[in-house]
Motif scaffolding. Structure first.
Motif, PDB file in Angstrom:
ATOM      1  N   TRP A 224      52.022   7.868 141.086  1.00  0.00           N
ATOM      2  CA  TRP A 224      53.152   7.492 141.930  1.00  0.00           C
ATOM      3  C   TRP A 224      52.888   6.174 142.634  1.00  0.00           C
ATOM      4  CZ3 TRP A 224      57.637  10.349 143.430  1.00  0.00           C
ATOM      5  CH2 TRP A 224      57.815  11.513 142.697  1.00  0.00           C
ATOM      6  N   ILE A 225      51.632   5.936 142.927  1.00  0.00           N
ATOM      7  CA  ILE A 225      51.255   4.739 143.664  1.00  0.00           C
ATOM      8  C   ILE A 225      50.151   4.034 142.887  1.00  0.00           C
ATOM      9  CG2 ILE A 225      50.240   3.858 145.802  1.00  0.00           C
ATOM     10  CD1 ILE A 225      51.380   6.302 147.225  1.00  0.00           C
ATOM     11  N   GLY A 226      50.291   2.726 142.686  1.00  0.00           N
ATOM     12  CA  GLY A 226      49.272   1.950 141.995  1.00  0.00           C
ATOM     13  C   GLY A 226      49.271   2.202 140.496  1.00  0.00           C
ATOM     14  N   HIS A 227      48.363   1.519 139.810  1.00  0.00           N
ATOM     15  CA  HIS A 227      48.262   1.659 138.360  1.00  0.00           C
ATOM     16  C   HIS A 227      46.901   1.171 137.880  1.00  0.00           C
ATOM     17  CE1 HIS A 227      49.477  -2.547 138.915  1.00  0.00           C
ATOM     18  NE2 HIS A 227      48.835  -2.789 137.787  1.00  0.00           N
ATOM     19  N   PHE A 228      46.507   1.634 136.707  1.00  0.00           N
ATOM     20  CA  PHE A 228      45.310   1.130 136.054  1.00  0.00           C
ATOM     21  C   PHE A 228      45.714   0.013 135.110  1.00  0.00           C
ATOM     22  CE2 PHE A 228      43.724   5.252 137.354  1.00  0.00           C
ATOM     23  CZ  PHE A 228      42.413   4.971 137.710  1.00  0.00           C
ATOM     24  N   GLU A 229      44.797  -0.910 134.901  1.00  0.00           N
ATOM     25  CA  GLU A 229      45.036  -1.981 133.940  1.00  0.00           C
ATOM     26  C   GLU A 229      43.709  -2.440 133.370  1.00  0.00           C
ATOM     27  OE1 GLU A 229      45.651  -6.090 136.224  1.00  0.00           O
ATOM     28  OE2 GLU A 229      47.026  -4.537 136.957  1.00  0.00           O
ATOM     29  N   LEU A 230      43.796  -3.194 132.305  1.00  0.00           N
ATOM     30  CA  LEU A 230      42.624  -3.743 131.637  1.00  0.00           C
ATOM     31  C   LEU A 230      42.785  -5.250 131.598  1.00  0.00           C
ATOM     32  CD1 LEU A 230      40.025  -3.233 129.946  1.00  0.00           C
ATOM     33  CD2 LEU A 230      41.510  -3.139 127.930  1.00  0.00           C
ATOM     34  N   TRP A 231      41.802  -5.961 132.141  1.00  0.00           N
ATOM     35  CA  TRP A 231      41.856  -7.410 132.096  1.00  0.00           C
ATOM     36  C   TRP A 231      41.451  -7.851 130.698  1.00  0.00           C
ATOM     37  CZ3 TRP A 231      39.359  -8.870 137.440  1.00  0.00           C
ATOM     38  CH2 TRP A 231      40.331  -8.711 138.437  1.00  0.00           C
ATOM     39  N   SER A 232      42.378  -8.488 130.012  1.00  0.00           N
ATOM     40  CA  SER A 232      42.175  -8.832 128.607  1.00  0.00           C
ATOM     41  C   SER A 232      41.051  -9.840 128.395  1.00  0.00           C
ATOM     42  CB  SER A 232      43.470  -9.358 127.990  1.00  0.00           C
ATOM     43  OG  SER A 232      43.898 -10.516 128.665  1.00  0.00           O
TER      44      SER A 232
ATOM     45  N   PRO B  80      35.993   0.502 138.734  1.00  0.00           N
ATOM     46  CA  PRO B  80      35.087   1.634 138.498  1.00  0.00           C
ATOM     47  C   PRO B  80      33.908   1.328 137.587  1.00  0.00           C
ATOM     48  CG  PRO B  80      37.068   1.895 137.204  1.00  0.00           C
ATOM     49  CD  PRO B  80      37.247   0.638 138.021  1.00  0.00           C
ATOM     50  N   ASP B  81      33.510   0.091 137.453  1.00  0.00           N
ATOM     51  CA  ASP B  81      32.351  -0.299 136.644  1.00  0.00           C
ATOM     52  C   ASP B  81      32.476   0.177 135.202  1.00  0.00           C
ATOM     53  OD1 ASP B  81      29.958  -1.600 136.163  1.00  0.00           O
ATOM     54  OD2 ASP B  81      28.739   0.130 136.707  1.00  0.00           O
ATOM     55  N   ILE B  82      33.636  -0.111 134.611  1.00  0.00           N
ATOM     56  CA  ILE B  82      33.878   0.205 133.205  1.00  0.00           C
ATOM     57  C   ILE B  82      34.286  -1.080 132.497  1.00  0.00           C
ATOM     58  CG2 ILE B  82      35.363   1.425 131.557  1.00  0.00           C
ATOM     59  CD1 ILE B  82      35.714   3.630 133.645  1.00  0.00           C
ATOM     60  N   ARG B  83      33.531  -1.426 131.483  1.00  0.00           N
ATOM     61  CA  ARG B  83      33.895  -2.555 130.611  1.00  0.00           C
ATOM     62  C   ARG B  83      34.254  -1.990 129.248  1.00  0.00           C
ATOM     63  NH1 ARG B  83      32.880  -7.819 132.432  1.00  0.00           N
ATOM     64  NH2 ARG B  83      31.661  -7.799 134.326  1.00  0.00           N
ATOM     65  N   VAL B  84      35.326  -2.520 128.693  1.00  0.00           N
ATOM     66  CA  VAL B  84      35.844  -2.016 127.423  1.00  0.00           C
ATOM     67  C   VAL B  84      35.567  -3.044 126.331  1.00  0.00           C
ATOM     68  CG1 VAL B  84      37.910  -1.219 126.217  1.00  0.00           C
ATOM     69  CG2 VAL B  84      37.625  -0.740 128.671  1.00  0.00           C
ATOM     70  N   THR B  85      34.896  -2.598 125.289  1.00  0.00           N
ATOM     71  CA  THR B  85      34.616  -3.484 124.157  1.00  0.00           C
ATOM     72  C   THR B  85      35.879  -3.646 123.315  1.00  0.00           C
ATOM     73  OG1 THR B  85      33.848  -1.622 122.839  1.00  0.00           O
ATOM     74  CG2 THR B  85      32.178  -2.840 124.087  1.00  0.00           C
ATOM     75  N   ASP B  86      35.903  -4.704 122.524  1.00  0.00           N
ATOM     76  CA  ASP B  86      37.084  -5.011 121.710  1.00  0.00           C
ATOM     77  C   ASP B  86      37.491  -3.852 120.814  1.00  0.00           C
ATOM     78  OD1 ASP B  86      37.304  -7.511 122.843  1.00  0.00           O
ATOM     79  OD2 ASP B  86      36.291  -8.550 121.201  1.00  0.00           O
ATOM     80  N   ASP B  87      36.531  -3.144 120.240  1.00  0.00           N
ATOM     81  CA  ASP B  87      36.854  -2.057 119.310  1.00  0.00           C
ATOM     82  C   ASP B  87      37.468  -0.836 119.991  1.00  0.00           C
ATOM     83  OD1 ASP B  87      34.243  -1.669 120.443  1.00  0.00           O
ATOM     84  OD2 ASP B  87      33.889  -0.086 118.956  1.00  0.00           O
ATOM     85  N   LYS B  88      37.401  -0.744 121.318  1.00  0.00           N
ATOM     86  CA  LYS B  88      37.961   0.396 122.056  1.00  0.00           C
ATOM     87  C   LYS B  88      39.238   0.050 122.826  1.00  0.00           C
ATOM     88  CE  LYS B  88      34.729   3.504 121.235  1.00  0.00           C
ATOM     89  NZ  LYS B  88      35.003   4.819 120.697  1.00  0.00           N
ATOM     90  N   ARG B  89      39.664  -1.210 122.758  1.00  0.00           N
ATOM     91  CA  ARG B  89      40.795  -1.633 123.600  1.00  0.00           C
ATOM     92  C   ARG B  89      42.105  -0.922 123.267  1.00  0.00           C
ATOM     93  NH1 ARG B  89      40.141  -7.631 125.985  1.00  0.00           N
ATOM     94  NH2 ARG B  89      37.945  -7.399 126.490  1.00  0.00           N
ATOM     95  N   VAL B  90      42.403  -0.734 122.010  1.00  0.00           N
ATOM     96  CA  VAL B  90      43.663  -0.067 121.648  1.00  0.00           C
ATOM     97  C   VAL B  90      43.695   1.342 122.243  1.00  0.00           C
ATOM     98  CG1 VAL B  90      45.042   0.848 119.740  1.00  0.00           C
ATOM     99  CG2 VAL B  90      44.062  -1.447 119.578  1.00  0.00           C
ATOM    100  N   ALA B  91      42.602   2.069 122.094  1.00  0.00           N
ATOM    101  CA  ALA B  91      42.533   3.432 122.631  1.00  0.00           C
ATOM    102  C   ALA B  91      42.637   3.435 124.154  1.00  0.00           C
ATOM    103  CB  ALA B  91      41.251   4.117 122.181  1.00  0.00           C
ATOM    104  N   ILE B  92      42.008   2.457 124.805  1.00  0.00           N
ATOM    105  CA  ILE B  92      42.058   2.403 126.270  1.00  0.00           C
ATOM    106  C   ILE B  92      43.452   2.001 126.747  1.00  0.00           C
ATOM    107  CG2 ILE B  92      41.194   1.168 128.309  1.00  0.00           C
ATOM    108  CD1 ILE B  92      39.393   3.478 127.342  1.00  0.00           C
ATOM    109  N   TYR B  93      44.105   1.091 126.043  1.00  0.00           N
ATOM    110  CA  TYR B  93      45.487   0.760 126.428  1.00  0.00           C
ATOM    111  C   TYR B  93      46.383   1.997 126.338  1.00  0.00           C
ATOM    112  CZ  TYR B  93      44.829  -4.315 126.740  1.00  0.00           C
ATOM    113  OH  TYR B  93      44.445  -5.578 127.126  1.00  0.00           O
ATOM    114  N   GLU B  94      46.209   2.810 125.311  1.00  0.00           N
ATOM    115  CA  GLU B  94      46.985   4.048 125.193  1.00  0.00           C
ATOM    116  C   GLU B  94      46.626   4.991 126.342  1.00  0.00           C
ATOM    117  OE1 GLU B  94      47.706   7.881 122.265  1.00  0.00           O
ATOM    118  OE2 GLU B  94      46.697   6.122 121.430  1.00  0.00           O
TER     119      GLU B  94
END
Length: 168
Positions: free
Chosen positions: A91-99, A67-81
């Motif tokens: 029910w199907i599939g999942h979201f993830e963040l490429w570290s 979805p054209d979203i890049r997460v900066t280091d300072d926001k990663r904890v909040a995005i992981y939550e």
């Protein structure tokens, strides 16, 4: 391989061929590799990159939506939550963040019998593609509320998922 409309109705089309034909039938820009097809879809919030990767030896089709979203280091904890809270609802599939890159994506996979000779039906294709798009569209505002709106993951989820009833 370019397929015609009758191929959409067949249940014996190779997975990447079926995805390519699906993208073409919707008029979406796409590129084809040997075991991969990449397309773009303009959604309500952003343009999504859609990627299908076929692993014939495993009989697995992996489908990714970016979805054209890049997460900066300072926001990663909040995005992981946020991802954890969202994934509890899927029910199907999942979201993830490429570290390594901070790229957010939706991922789903389908196990398809037949190995190298496997086929993908139109119904399976629709489920993979439409589920990915629907979930990205539904949760895009949640991620934006956390990244740009200063909301906590729980606040963002509550704010974005308010159901509107009736008509204005």
């Amino acid at each position: 391989m370019r397929m015609d409309e009758s191929d959409l109705e067949r249940d014996d089309v190779a997975p990447i061929d079926m995805l390519e034909n699906y993208f073409a039938a919707h008029g979406w820009e796409h590129e084809r590799g040997e075991d991969e097809v990449v397309g773009t879809f303009k959604g309500s919030w952003t343009t999504y990159e859609l990627r299908g990767v076929w692993r014939g030896e495993d009989g697995a089709l992996q489908f990714l939506a970016f979805p054209d979203i890049r997460v900066t280091d300072d926001k990663r904890v909040a995005i992981y939550e946020t991802i954890g809270l969202i994934n509890e609802q899927l029910w199907i599939g999942h979201f993830e963040l490429w570290s390594s890159s901070g790229i957010l994506l939706y991922r789903n996979a389908a196990m398809i019998d037949g190995g190298e000779d496997a086929t993908l039906s139109l119904e399976q294709t629709e489920m993979l593609v439409e589920t990915a798009i629907d979930e990205c569209e539904r949760f895009y505002p949640v991620f934006q509320f956390v990244l740009w709106g200063g909301k906590s993951p729980k606040e963002a989820l509550a704010a974005a998922l308010i159901e509107t009833r009736g008509e204005a």
